[in-house]
Structures are given as structure tokens and as C-alpha cells.
Design a protein around this motif. Structure first.
Motif, PDB file in Angstrom:
ATOM      1  N   GLU A  93       0.837  -1.185   0.000  1.00 24.89           N
ATOM      2  CA  GLU A  93       0.000   0.000   0.000  1.00 24.89           C
ATOM      3  C   GLU A  93       0.876   1.240   0.000  1.00 24.89           C
ATOM      4  OE1 GLU A  93      -2.683  -0.148   3.233  1.00 24.89           O
ATOM      5  OE2 GLU A  93      -3.677  -2.001   2.579  1.00 24.89           O
ATOM      6  N   ASN A  94       0.594   2.120  -0.944  1.00 24.76           N
ATOM      7  CA  ASN A  94       1.388   3.350  -1.091  1.00 24.76           C
ATOM      8  C   ASN A  94       2.872   3.041  -1.201  1.00 24.76           C
ATOM      9  OD1 ASN A  94      -0.931   5.015  -0.924  1.00 24.76           O
ATOM     10  ND2 ASN A  94      -0.858   4.899   1.304  1.00 24.76           N
ATOM     11  N   ASN A  95       3.164   1.944  -1.927  1.00 27.57           N
ATOM     12  CA  ASN A  95       4.543   1.504  -2.161  1.00 27.57           C
ATOM     13  C   ASN A  95       5.268   1.133  -0.868  1.00 27.57           C
ATOM     14  OD1 ASN A  95       4.275   1.716  -4.897  1.00 27.57           O
ATOM     15  ND2 ASN A  95       5.594   3.505  -5.142  1.00 27.57           N
ATOM     16  N   ARG A  96       4.520   0.724   0.151  1.00 27.00           N
ATOM     17  CA  ARG A  96       5.109   0.256   1.407  1.00 27.00           C
ATOM     18  C   ARG A  96       4.646  -1.174   1.671  1.00 27.00           C
ATOM     19  NH1 ARG A  96       7.388   4.110   4.668  1.00 27.00           N
ATOM     20  NH2 ARG A  96       7.144   6.266   3.948  1.00 27.00           N
ATOM     21  N   PHE A  97       5.544  -1.998   2.207  1.00 28.16           N
ATOM     22  CA  PHE A  97       5.221  -3.385   2.496  1.00 28.16           C
ATOM     23  C   PHE A  97       6.071  -3.878   3.655  1.00 28.16           C
ATOM     24  CE2 PHE A  97       8.472  -3.134  -0.760  1.00 28.16           C
ATOM     25  CZ  PHE A  97       9.412  -4.089  -0.408  1.00 28.16           C
ATOM     26  N   SER A  98       5.563  -4.899   4.365  1.00 26.94           N
ATOM     27  CA  SER A  98       6.248  -5.430   5.548  1.00 26.94           C
ATOM     28  C   SER A  98       6.795  -6.823   5.267  1.00 26.94           C
ATOM     29  CB  SER A  98       5.288  -5.485   6.744  1.00 26.94           C
ATOM     30  OG  SER A  98       4.885  -4.182   7.114  1.00 26.94           O
ATOM     31  N   ILE A  99       7.990  -7.070   5.731  1.00 25.56           N
ATOM     32  CA  ILE A  99       8.660  -8.365   5.588  1.00 25.56           C
ATOM     33  C   ILE A  99       8.859  -8.957   6.983  1.00 25.56           C
ATOM     34  CG2 ILE A  99      10.758  -9.531   4.848  1.00 25.56           C
ATOM     35  CD1 ILE A  99       8.998  -8.598   2.549  1.00 25.56           C
TER      36      ILE A  99
END
Length: 721
Positions: free
Chosen positions: A226-232
Motif C-alpha cells: 500500500e502506497n509503495n510500502r510493504f512489511s517483511i
């Protein structure tokens, strides 16, 4: 304790959290690309090359893949081999040889060659992705289906090639590029093999279409972006970020949780970073990534995505490539770790599993499937979609969000059938005509069957098998108001059989007609596909109410400024209501209130106070003697009288070869209110609607499937005639 630590411990120690093994077949993807001369016009920038490069990079190591091209001849561009770094290098080099020089369109020959080494007992999950902008053309006739060479190839496709595909369990996802493609044939090929039919109107839509086909061939594990953000999370061993780039965009940069900036130049010296830069996208693969929130400095694009490699996956089963109107879709969703389904309550209670469906017209509906108070014992969340009736692409997005991890699956399915329904209400003959046509010569009309149930205004129903008229090449039903004036409903059930022997079933939307048919609504042709999700309100002509006079409201003595006139007239029924109310009000003169009115009010109040005092004293006196009885709660009636919904009368089942439609009604699923949530826990897949930024406008359907389809074959007595 950290949530993921709980997950790892539970799975590693196998403490009552694991059931049923997951199918671990590697994908086998065969890509078949049209290089006929017409592709110069439909794909002028030759976007087939970057599209092939994209799929080449997204294919996982250990899969098997090959590439074929076809014009007049069929060429194996990239051999069918195991995917690794060496295979990717060969595939990207061969992509440069894709052109548009073919003189014909040997589509059947290409599908024949692509079956090489495909077997029913294969250890791979086998899929073909077919891209073409045309139709079978073996003689330069521009795909004329009546020419002998083209007709012969079409017959070979139905009688020989497609049965081999279904026998080997190989799906074909078809991509039609431009309106010149034979969409009917491509839809039929996909339907025969449980594949996905897609259409790209322009070359710019080619890349997203390839991605949709790839997601069905290789269900890729993703994390939401979302909005070019992601969690790893800590379980992710590798991720691949796909970032689409506009021509004027600045170079793409990934930013790690610690703030490190990773650009294309970093991949040269870093063995953990692989960067593929193409015409309109960047594909970045990072091994052993840092855990936490990542971001991308790039254009925002709905196709941007992050694919991951992890032992913790989100499994989604039950969605076919081809959907049929009225046929329920039974989905099963579960978290899978190292090939095993997780059902440990400690994990599932802290995980939100949700489903979002987007219809072809853009409407969306969301549902929260998980409920901590009602967890699935086997760890599998189930949902039934029973209201998919609109032709086109459906997008299903499933999300599983825990405390320290997120998983996402996005899948596409297409609802398109080879039969269409047309209806006409004729006021002159007072006849409502229904016709069911085959859009494809691949449908065997001698084996296919259309059955109609007609419900009359008096509630009685008659079920008949519609007759097939060879002259008009259609199944026909002519309905007249023989049971009197009023509303008639026509429900169809269709069993189609293709030339290759594949059977499909569908139940189009119910049609409604009002008898007598008024002249204003007559002679109106209504073309309704068998899967049409549009309303049939046009079949329900209703005469407009006559204009009614509105009595003037008496004007009070004191002038009052009237409200500004409305630009829209008041509806006749409302005008009548307001006029009647106004005439019931007598005119009153302004004068003081008489003294006797005050006297009556005083007496009435004294009487009321006295009555209340007497009631209170009586209750106190009775309280002492009834104290013991009051301590015993009165029984509460909990039984609900059964509703006897019997089957239709035998007289109504004229043909005796169709189900009785007893359960055809589909009950709406209301959104649970706050009060309901506090009293009744939402069942898995139940009424709880997932909150979203905008109000949901697409009903996901009932949990239970609609009625059984029943037996379509005629009774033995009929067959002997």
C-alpha cells in the motif's frame, strides 16, 4: 512472546496445530505466442518481449517452462526445461527473436506442439498460456471459418486436441489481444480446460493480462503493498518487488527498514540482489531481506506488487478459471506452513482472514471470515459465492493478517458462457418469447438441454424442457397469460455439452413479465446473455399513474412566506397524500383558550396522580406474598413453529427430469449491527462485513449453495419414443 515465535514453535513441535498435507506440485508453464503479421498492428511496440521477460523472472526455481511461437509454422523458442539462472538467461535472449512475420495463424498446431511431455500422471501442475490476436487461419482467408482448411483445423481442435488436454489435466489460459481475435473460440478453449479467458484491448493492457494468467498458473505468495510500502516478517527468505515505471519516472529505489537505499547499481556487486530493468518495469529480487517495513521510491501503480518466498503461505482453493451463472463457488482458505495446514487456535485467534470480490463493473464486496469465538477446527476457512452472474472478469483478493506477518493472494476468474438468452414481449400477440442460442459451433445442440420453470400469478409452477428448433438453431419457449393476468416468472436451467464432451451448467437470472403486456412495452427486443447480471426490469412494463388534482391548502389569516418552488414535481401518490391531509384540517380562528379547558386539565391530572398512587400501594402489598414465586424465573418459549415448505405438486413437474427448485430463493446477507455483534458471535463466513474505506456494494452471496441441479436426462419412457 512474539507471535511469530509462537507460530514457529507450534509448527516445529507439531503441537496439535497441523492437519492435511498440501499439494506441493511444482508449476509447469508453457507459453505460446502469436507472431503472425497482424501483430504489427495490435502490438506495434512488441510488448510481447518484456511480457515474456516478466514471466521469466517471476517463475520460481525448480519449475518447468518452455516457450513456443507460431505463424504458419510452430517453433519451440525456449526448450521445456527446469527453471534456473541458466534457463532464464536463454529465455531472455530468445525473447529478442519475437517478431510479427508469420503469414498464417496455425493456432491448433501450436497447441498440439505445446502438449509435448504433458501427461495425466505428471508430477507438475501443467498450464498453457496462449496469446493471439486472431483466429485459425491456414489458407490466407483472414480466418474465414467456412474455408475447408480452417474448418478442418477447428474440427481437429475440438475432436482431438482439447480432449488430449483435458485427459492430461492441462489448463489453457487464453489471452485475446484486440477485437480481431476469435473471442468465442478462445473462451471455449479456456472453458473446456478449466482455464481463464482474458482480453487485452490494447498492447498496454497486455502486461496486466499476462500477470493475471501467471497468478492462476503459479499462485504467487504475496504481501500487501500500500502506497509503495510493504512489511517483511522473519519467515521470508526472499522477496521480488515488481515496480511499474512510467517513461518519465526517476530510477526506482528500494529503502530497507534500516534506511539503506538499494538501486540498480547495487545489484552489480551484491549477490543477494538481482535487478531486471525492462521497458516499463523494474523487477527486484532480494535474498535474506531485512525484516520490517520496506518502501519503494517509484510511481504508484495498482499493478505494483511484492512476491515472497516463505514457508508460511496462504492457500486458496476452489476458484475455477471459468465461472457459470448461478453455479456456487466453494472457496477454502487456510494458512499453510511447510506444506501443512495450521489449525492451532493460538495462531488463528490472532489472525484476521478476509475476502474481497470485485465484479466486472467495478463493484466490490468484502467480508471478514475469521471469528476468534468460532474458529474452524481443521484450520480451513470456507465461503460460498452464489451470486456471480455478470459476464466478465472477477477479482478475488484474500488477506491473512497476523500480529507480525501478512499474506495475500489475488486471483482472477472469468464468467462467460457459450449460450445466450434473448427475450421479447409482444403486445400485439400477447406473447413473451424466450430463445436460447449457441454463440459457438463447439456446443453439441443434440446433447445440450434447456429446461424452464414458469411460475404463474396464482403461485403454481410448470416445468418443461424447451424444444430445440433446428431452423432457428435455438431452444424456444412462447409464454402467454393462460393462468390469468398478473406477474409471471421464467427461470432457466441449462446443461450444455461441448463438441469434445465437456459438460457445463448454468442458471441465468430469472425473467419477469407482466400480463397483459401493454402496447407501450411491446415489440421490445431484449438481448440478455445467459450470464447477464443486468436487471430485467424492462420485462415488467408498468403503466404510469394518471395525474391527480391536488386540492389547495387553506391559507391562514396571517401571511406566511411560501417556500421556494421545487424544480421537480411531487409524485402523484405523495401529492394525493398531502392533499387529503390538508383537507381534513378545519380552519381555526385565533382566540384565547376558554376557562373550562383549564378546569378539565386540573381534574384529569388529579385523577392520574391518584391512580398511580393506588397502583404503587397494591404492588407493595403483593410483593411480600409473592417474594418466593418471584425468585423463580418464568420459562421463556424458545421453540419456533416449523414452516412446511413442501415440494411442487406432481402435476407441476411435467417432464419429471428437473429438480423441484425448492431452494432457489437466495436470502440476502445483511450487515451485522453493533447490537447484533454484541449478542451473537459471527460464524465463520457469516454476516460480519469487513470494514472498508468505502461502503461495500457487492453481495458475496449465501453461505450455502443454491438448490441441487437434479437430473437433466429425460425419463426412460421419453427416450424410447
Amino acid at each position: 512472546m512474539r507471535f511469530f515465535g509462537i507460530l514457529a514453535t507450534v509448527v516445529a513441535l507439531a503441537i496439535s496445530g497441523v492437519v492435511s498435507a498440501e499439494d506441493n506440485k511444482q508449476p509447469d508453464v508453457r507459453i505460446v505466442i502469436d507472431i503472425s503479421g497482424s501483430m504489427k498492428d495490435t502490438d506495434p511496440e512488441n510488448l510481447r518481449r518484456p511480457a515474456l521477460n516478466l514471466l521469466t523472472e517471476l517463475l520460481p526455481d525448480g519449475a518447468r517452462a518452455g516457450v513456443w511461437t507460431f505463424g504458419r509454422y510452430v517453433n519451440m523458442l525456449v526448450p521445456l526445461e527446469t527453471v534456473d539462472a541458466q534457463w532464464r538467461t536463454k529465455a531472455k535472449k530468445a525473447a529478442g527473436d519475437i517478431n510479427s512475420v508469420g503469414l498464417n495463424t496455425n493456432l491448433v498446431g501450436a497447441l498440439d506442439k505445446a502438449l509435448w511431455q504433458a501427461t495425466a500422471d505428471s508430477s507438475f501442475d501443467q498450464t498453457v498460456i496462449l496469446l493471439t490476436d486472431g483466429r485459425i487461419d491456414m489458407d490466407g482467408s483472414q480466418g474465414n471459418p467456412g474455408s475447408p482448411p480452417n474448418a478442418a483445423e477447428r474440427q481437429r481442435l475440438m475432436k482431438e486436441i482439447l480432449p488430449r488436454y483435458t485427459g492430461a489435466g492441462v489448463r489453457i489460459h487464453t489471452l485475446a489481444l484486440s477485437d480481431a481475435a476469435d473471442e468465442t473460440m478462445l473462451q471455449q478453449i479456456a472453458m473446456e480446460t478449466d482455464g481463464l479467458f482474458l482480453k487485452a484491448h490494447t498492447a498496454d493492457e497486455l502486461m496486466p493480462a499476462f500477470l493475471k494468467a501467471f497468478d492462476r498458473a503459479v499462485p504467487a505468495e504475496q504481501v500487501p503493498m500500500e502506497n509503495n510500502r510493504f512489511s517483511i516478517d522473519p519467515s521470508v527468505k526472499e522477496f521480488t518487488a515488481l515496480i511499474f515505471r512510467k517513461s518519465s519516472a526517476t530510477p526506482t529505489v528500494l529503502i530497507s527498514p534500516s534506511g539503506e537505499r538499494i538501486g540498480q547499481e547495487v545489484s552489480v556487486d551484491n549477490e543477494n540482489v538481482r535487478w531486471h530493468h525492462d521497458l516499463n518495469f523494474d523487477l527486484v529480487t532480494i535474498k535474506n531481506p531485512e525484516q520490517g517495513e520496506w518502501s519503494a521510491e517509484a510511481d504508484l501503480d495498482p499493478e505494483n506488487r511484492v512476491q515472497i518466498l516463505s514457508d508460511l503461505k496462504l492457500s486458496v482453493k476452489g476458484l475455477p478459471g471459468s465461472l457459470f451463472s448461478g453455479v456456487p463457488v466453494e472457496l477454502e482458505m487456510a494458512l499453510v506452513n511447510e506444506g501443512e495446514t495450521v489449525n492451532e487456535p493460538t495462531i488463528l485467534q490472532l489472525t484476521d482472514v478476509s475476502l474481497q470480490v470485485t465484479a466486472p463493473d467495478g463493484r466490490t464486496g468484502s467480508k471478514l471470515l475469521s471469528d476468534p469465538e468460532s474458529l474452524p477446527v481443521d484450520g480451513v476457512f470456507r465461503e460460498v459465492l452464489s451470486r456471480l452472474t455478470q459476464p466478465g472478469e472477477y477479482r478475488l483478493e484474500v488477506n491473512a493478517i497476523g500480529r507480525t506477518f501478512q499474506r495475500r493472494q489475488v486471483l482472477t476468474a472469468t464468467l462467460a458462457e457459450p449460450l445466450r438468452v434473448e427475450s421479447e414481449a409482444d403486445a400485439d400477440t400477447q406473447t413473451f418469447s424466450v430463445r436460447v442460442y449457441s454463440d459457438s459451433d463447439m456446443v453439441d445442440t443434440t446433447l445440450s438441454r434447456v429446461i424452464a420453470r414458469v411460475t404463474s400469478p396464482d403461485g403454481s409452477s410448470v416445468i418443461n424442457s424447451m424444444e430445440f428448433d433446428t431452423a432457428d438453431n435455438a431452444w424456444k419457449l412462447d409464454l402467454q397469460g393462460e393462468k390469468g393476468d398478473g406477474q409471471y416468472e421464467v427461470m432457466l436451467n441449462i446443461r450444455g455439452v461441448s463438441g469434445s464432451g465437456m459438460t457445463f451448467k448454468s442458471k441465468p437470472e430469472t425473467m419477469v413479465v407482466e400480463f397483459p403486456i401493454p402496447a407501450a412495452g411491446g415489440d421490445t427486443q431484449i438481448d440478455t446473455p445467459a450470464v447477464a447480471g443486468e436487471s430485467h426490469e424492462a420485462l415488467q412494463p408498468v403503466s404510469e399513474p394518471a395525474e391527480e388534482s391536488v386540492e389547495e391548502v387553506p391559507v391562514p389569516p396571517e401571511p406566511v412566506a411560501p417556500p421556494p418552488p421545487s424544480s421537480e414535481p411531487i409524485a402523484p401518490d405523495l401529492a394525493e397524500k398531502y392533499a387529503d391531509e390538508s383537507t381534513e384540517l378545519p380552519e381555526e380562528e385565533e382566540e384565547g383558550i376558554p376557562w373550562w379547558v383549564y378546569a378539565i386539565l386540573v381534574v384529569a391530572n388529579l385523577g392520574l396522580i391518584g391512580g398511580l398512587a393506588w397502583w404503587w400501594l397494591s404492588r407493595r402489598k403483593a410483593a411480600g406474598g409473592d417474594a418466593e414465586d418471584a425468585s423463580k424465573p418464568e420459562p421463556v418459549a424458545t421453540s419456533v413453529p416449523d414452516l412446511d415448505v413442501g415440494p411442487l405438486d406432481d402435476a407441476d413437474l411435467d417432464e419429471g427430469d428437473f429438480d423441484d427448485f425448492a431452494d432457489e430463493a437466495e436470502e440476502e446477507i445483511p450487515a451485522a449491527s453493533d447490537e447484533e455483534d454484541s449478542r451473537v458471535p459471527a460464524s465463520m463466513g457469516g454476516d460480519t462485513m469487513m470494514p472498508s474505506a468505502q461502503e461495500d456494494d457487492f453481495d458475496l452471496g449465501d453461505e450455502a449453495a443454491d438448490d441441487e441441479w437434479g437430473e437433466f436426462d429425460l425419463p426412460d419412457e421419453e427416450d424410447k419414443k
